[in-house]
Design a protein around this motif. Sequence first.
Motif, PDB file in Angstrom:
ATOM      1  N   TRP A  25       0.848  -1.208   0.000  1.00 24.65           N
ATOM      2  CA  TRP A  25       0.000   0.000   0.000  1.00 24.65           C
ATOM      3  C   TRP A  25       0.881   1.255   0.000  1.00 24.65           C
ATOM      4  CZ3 TRP A  25      -0.860   3.915   3.734  1.00 24.65           C
ATOM      5  CH2 TRP A  25      -1.939   4.754   3.456  1.00 24.65           C
ATOM      6  N   LEU A  26       1.918   1.272   0.854  1.00 24.93           N
ATOM      7  CA  LEU A  26       2.817   2.430   0.891  1.00 24.93           C
ATOM      8  C   LEU A  26       3.571   2.596  -0.422  1.00 24.93           C
ATOM      9  CD1 LEU A  26       4.310   2.114   4.497  1.00 24.93           C
ATOM     10  CD2 LEU A  26       2.749   3.877   3.673  1.00 24.93           C
ATOM     11  N   GLY A  27       3.890   1.473  -1.073  1.00 23.95           N
ATOM     12  CA  GLY A  27       4.558   1.538  -2.368  1.00 23.95           C
ATOM     13  C   GLY A  27       3.697   2.212  -3.415  1.00 23.95           C
ATOM     14  N   TYR A  28       2.417   1.843  -3.475  1.00 23.03           N
ATOM     15  CA  TYR A  28       1.523   2.456  -4.461  1.00 23.03           C
ATOM     16  C   TYR A  28       1.220   3.916  -4.112  1.00 23.03           C
ATOM     17  CZ  TYR A  28       0.682  -1.950  -6.866  1.00 23.03           C
ATOM     18  OH  TYR A  28       0.837  -3.100  -7.605  1.00 23.03           O
ATOM     19  N   MET A  29       1.142   4.239  -2.809  1.00 26.79           N
ATOM     20  CA  MET A  29       0.929   5.631  -2.419  1.00 26.79           C
ATOM     21  C   MET A  29       2.136   6.494  -2.807  1.00 26.79           C
ATOM     22  SD  MET A  29      -2.086   6.012  -1.194  1.00 26.79           S
ATOM     23  CE  MET A  29      -2.496   4.869  -2.517  1.00 26.79           C
ATOM     24  N   LYS A  33       2.384   9.650  -5.438  1.00 28.98           N
ATOM     25  CA  LYS A  33       3.036  10.915  -5.084  1.00 28.98           C
ATOM     26  C   LYS A  33       4.051  11.314  -6.144  1.00 28.98           C
ATOM     27  CE  LYS A  33       6.504  12.602  -1.812  1.00 28.98           C
ATOM     28  NZ  LYS A  33       7.522  12.813  -2.843  1.00 28.98           N
ATOM     29  N   PHE A  34       4.892  10.354  -6.566  1.00 26.98           N
ATOM     30  CA  PHE A  34       5.934  10.685  -7.542  1.00 26.98           C
ATOM     31  C   PHE A  34       5.345  10.905  -8.940  1.00 26.98           C
ATOM     32  CE2 PHE A  34       8.858   8.708  -4.357  1.00 26.98           C
ATOM     33  CZ  PHE A  34       9.652   9.831  -4.164  1.00 26.98           C
ATOM     34  N   LEU A  35       4.235  10.245  -9.256  1.00 24.53           N
ATOM     35  CA  LEU A  35       3.564  10.517 -10.532  1.00 24.53           C
ATOM     36  C   LEU A  35       3.057  11.950 -10.579  1.00 24.53           C
ATOM     37  CD1 LEU A  35       1.583   7.200 -11.151  1.00 24.53           C
ATOM     38  CD2 LEU A  35       3.255   8.218 -12.714  1.00 24.53           C
ATOM     39  N   ILE A  36       2.485  12.407  -9.477  1.00 27.60           N
ATOM     40  CA  ILE A  36       2.004  13.787  -9.396  1.00 27.60           C
ATOM     41  C   ILE A  36       3.187  14.752  -9.506  1.00 27.60           C
ATOM     42  CG2 ILE A  36       0.902  15.499  -7.910  1.00 27.60           C
ATOM     43  CD1 ILE A  36      -0.798  13.170  -6.778  1.00 27.60           C
ATOM     44  N   LEU A  37       4.258  14.442  -8.761  1.00 21.48           N
ATOM     45  CA  LEU A  37       5.463  15.277  -8.823  1.00 21.48           C
ATOM     46  C   LEU A  37       5.998  15.338 -10.248  1.00 21.48           C
ATOM     47  CD1 LEU A  37       7.941  16.753  -7.563  1.00 21.48           C
ATOM     48  CD2 LEU A  37       8.940  14.491  -7.207  1.00 21.48           C
ATOM     49  N   LYS A  38       6.055  14.180 -10.903  1.00 21.30           N
ATOM     50  CA  LYS A  38       6.605  14.126 -12.252  1.00 21.30           C
ATOM     51  C   LYS A  38       5.777  14.957 -13.224  1.00 21.30           C
ATOM     52  CE  LYS A  38       8.519  10.686 -15.420  1.00 21.30           C
ATOM     53  NZ  LYS A  38       8.682   9.232 -15.687  1.00 21.30           N
ATOM     54  N   SER A  39       4.471  14.959 -13.029  1.00 19.72           N
ATOM     55  CA  SER A  39       3.598  15.737 -13.912  1.00 19.72           C
ATOM     56  C   SER A  39       3.836  17.234 -13.767  1.00 19.72           C
ATOM     57  CB  SER A  39       2.127  15.415 -13.617  1.00 19.72           C
ATOM     58  OG  SER A  39       1.722  15.955 -12.369  1.00 19.72           O
ATOM     59  N   GLU A  40       4.404  17.625 -12.621  1.00 23.39           N
ATOM     60  CA  GLU A  40       4.645  19.044 -12.360  1.00 23.39           C
ATOM     61  C   GLU A  40       6.059  19.482 -12.755  1.00 23.39           C
ATOM     62  OE1 GLU A  40       3.807  19.141  -8.213  1.00 23.39           O
ATOM     63  OE2 GLU A  40       1.631  19.238  -8.486  1.00 23.39           O
ATOM     64  N   LEU A  41       6.917  18.509 -13.072  1.00 23.00           N
ATOM     65  CA  LEU A  41       8.283  18.857 -13.492  1.00 23.00           C
ATOM     66  C   LEU A  41       8.279  19.423 -14.903  1.00 23.00           C
ATOM     67  CD1 LEU A  41      10.323  15.754 -12.230  1.00 23.00           C
ATOM     68  CD2 LEU A  41      10.096  17.985 -11.124  1.00 23.00           C
ATOM     69  N   LYS A  42       9.251  20.265 -15.161  1.00 23.05           N
ATOM     70  CA  LYS A  42       9.418  20.807 -16.499  1.00 23.05           C
ATOM     71  C   LYS A  42       9.601  19.667 -17.491  1.00 23.05           C
ATOM     72  CE  LYS A  42      12.429  23.978 -19.071  1.00 23.05           C
ATOM     73  NZ  LYS A  42      13.652  24.826 -18.982  1.00 23.05           N
ATOM     74  N   LYS A 113       8.371  -0.920  -9.646  1.00 25.01           N
ATOM     75  CA  LYS A 113       7.697  -1.666 -10.707  1.00 25.01           C
ATOM     76  C   LYS A 113       6.691  -0.817 -11.482  1.00 25.01           C
ATOM     77  CE  LYS A 113       8.020  -6.518  -9.283  1.00 25.01           C
ATOM     78  NZ  LYS A 113       7.260  -7.710  -8.791  1.00 25.01           N
ATOM     79  N   THR A 114       6.273   0.305 -10.893  1.00 25.62           N
ATOM     80  CA  THR A 114       5.336   1.187 -11.600  1.00 25.62           C
ATOM     81  C   THR A 114       6.033   1.940 -12.731  1.00 25.62           C
ATOM     82  OG1 THR A 114       5.730   3.105 -10.152  1.00 25.62           O
ATOM     83  CG2 THR A 114       4.018   1.528  -9.469  1.00 25.62           C
ATOM     84  N   GLY A 115       7.364   1.977 -12.721  1.00 26.54           N
ATOM     85  CA  GLY A 115       8.107   2.655 -13.784  1.00 26.54           C
ATOM     86  C   GLY A 115       8.071   4.161 -13.703  1.00 26.54           C
ATOM     87  N   VAL A 116       7.734   4.707 -12.545  1.00 26.16           N
ATOM     88  CA  VAL A 116       7.617   6.155 -12.428  1.00 26.16           C
ATOM     89  C   VAL A 116       8.977   6.847 -12.559  1.00 26.16           C
ATOM     90  CG1 VAL A 116       7.758   6.158  -9.895  1.00 26.16           C
ATOM     91  CG2 VAL A 116       6.604   8.037 -11.068  1.00 26.16           C
ATOM     92  N   PHE A 117      10.049   6.169 -12.167  1.00 25.17           N
ATOM     93  CA  PHE A 117      11.378   6.776 -12.264  1.00 25.17           C
ATOM     94  C   PHE A 117      11.962   6.556 -13.651  1.00 25.17           C
ATOM     95  CE2 PHE A 117      10.888   6.500  -7.697  1.00 25.17           C
ATOM     96  CZ  PHE A 117      11.450   7.693  -7.267  1.00 25.17           C
ATOM     97  N   ASP A 118      12.571   7.596 -14.200  1.00 26.76           N
ATOM     98  CA  ASP A 118      13.178   7.506 -15.524  1.00 26.76           C
ATOM     99  C   ASP A 118      14.475   6.710 -15.486  1.00 26.76           C
ATOM    100  OD1 ASP A 118      11.295   9.230 -17.018  1.00 26.76           O
ATOM    101  OD2 ASP A 118      12.040  10.766 -15.638  1.00 26.76           O
ATOM    102  N   GLU A 119      15.227   6.863 -14.401  1.00 27.70           N
ATOM    103  CA  GLU A 119      16.451   6.087 -14.227  1.00 27.70           C
ATOM    104  C   GLU A 119      16.586   5.702 -12.759  1.00 27.70           C
ATOM    105  OE1 GLU A 119      20.112   6.728 -16.272  1.00 27.70           O
ATOM    106  OE2 GLU A 119      19.307   8.494 -17.307  1.00 27.70           O
ATOM    107  N   VAL A 120      17.145   4.516 -12.521  1.00 25.24           N
ATOM    108  CA  VAL A 120      17.367   4.021 -11.167  1.00 25.24           C
ATOM    109  C   VAL A 120      18.824   3.571 -11.061  1.00 25.24           C
ATOM    110  CG1 VAL A 120      16.751   2.296  -9.431  1.00 25.24           C
ATOM    111  CG2 VAL A 120      14.971   3.272 -10.911  1.00 25.24           C
ATOM    112  N   PHE A 121      19.544   4.125 -10.096  1.00 28.49           N
ATOM    113  CA  PHE A 121      20.925   3.728  -9.838  1.00 28.49           C
ATOM    114  C   PHE A 121      20.958   3.010  -8.492  1.00 28.49           C
ATOM    115  CE2 PHE A 121      21.321   7.594 -12.496  1.00 28.49           C
ATOM    116  CZ  PHE A 121      21.934   7.015 -13.600  1.00 28.49           C
ATOM    117  N   GLU A 122      21.116   1.700  -8.532  1.00 30.45           N
ATOM    118  CA  GLU A 122      21.083   0.902  -7.311  1.00 30.45           C
ATOM    119  C   GLU A 122      22.499   0.622  -6.855  1.00 30.45           C
ATOM    120  OE1 GLU A 122      18.751  -2.850  -5.314  1.00 30.45           O
ATOM    121  OE2 GLU A 122      18.207  -2.140  -7.312  1.00 30.45           O
TER     122      GLU A 122
END
Length: 347
Positions: A25-29, A33-42, A113-122
């Motif tokens: 649940w926290l993962g999807y929340m 949050k990050f989807l909303i943030l991403k929509s607001e980025l330039k 897994k939602t793919g919201v991040f453009d790049e992931v550095f683990e």
Amino acid sequence: MTISRFRQLWTHRYHKYSHIFKAVWLGYMAALKFLILKSELKKGRKLIAIIRTEHFGDIVAAEPLSRHVRSLHPEAYIVWFVKPAFSELVSYNPVINEVFGEFCVTQRRTLLKTGVFDEVFELQFKNNNQCAKCDVFTDNPVAEQRGINVLNYFNFGNLLNVFAKTSGLLPVDESFAGDDKPRLYLQDQHRLKVDSLGVLKPYIVIHCQSNFAPKDWPAARWEQLIEWLTANYNYQIVEIGLKSNLNVSTTSYTNLCGKLTILETAEVIRRANFFIGLDSGPSHLGNATGTYGIILMGALVTFSSYNPYSGGYGSQENAVFVRKEGLACAELSFEFVQDEVKKVLDR
């Protein structure tokens, strides 16, 4: 099956599955949050995740990679994933836009897994990617493909190089070429806290217990070392860490164990004349603050000899490694350590 055993089994299952449900649940929340943030980025501005959740020495060692990622992506919105206990190490980093306090591996896996991040550095591999409550491991595909794991990682260089390679930021056959000295971003609040302690200079900071017993040196020998230091040198001895296992009565010794945050501890180390400790988190604080280090080290698991540090400790321009090839740290005699410390203090 007895009633008692039945209750234990179902109590365990209840806690496990309620934890997993919360994590998902926290993962999807967080994804929302990050989807909303991403929509607001330039438009065209990337959303990037850096994942180094533990341990605090590893997070300090990885700090140069935050600056490296920023240099590669100057306009990106960079989020650092970390366990909440270590968030202060990242919170003041000026190149990081946001610190994400991770609940557990399952939450992170759900979010990514939602793919919201453009790049992931683990910056870690499988053994760092575990949630004991969920009984879940997650793999780092880059580390898996390159064959980097807990049994061989020091074959790929110091921790900075290992993390750069597990993330794909560095080819497996190259070494990090940028500014490799880790930085800490100490604030006035940390300086004021240490001011209030009344610790008198000159002093030597010691750290006597790591989070992994094979790295440790026996308490009785630490007590011998403190007795010898206070009898022969004009230094106060200040112990830092989570807790002390020493029995010391001299008035020249101060026990600050368990009394400071990580960055307050770093400020204590920064002001010290020397740091004497183990291959552990506080030694990375010493490396980052520039205090000369005397590091007791030994063979570790499959590594007969290794160097975890970059910067001044890694080059040994600002540190000396006290060790003997093939011996565990616990096997180092008091006389050998005493002689190596004496060489530094008398220099």
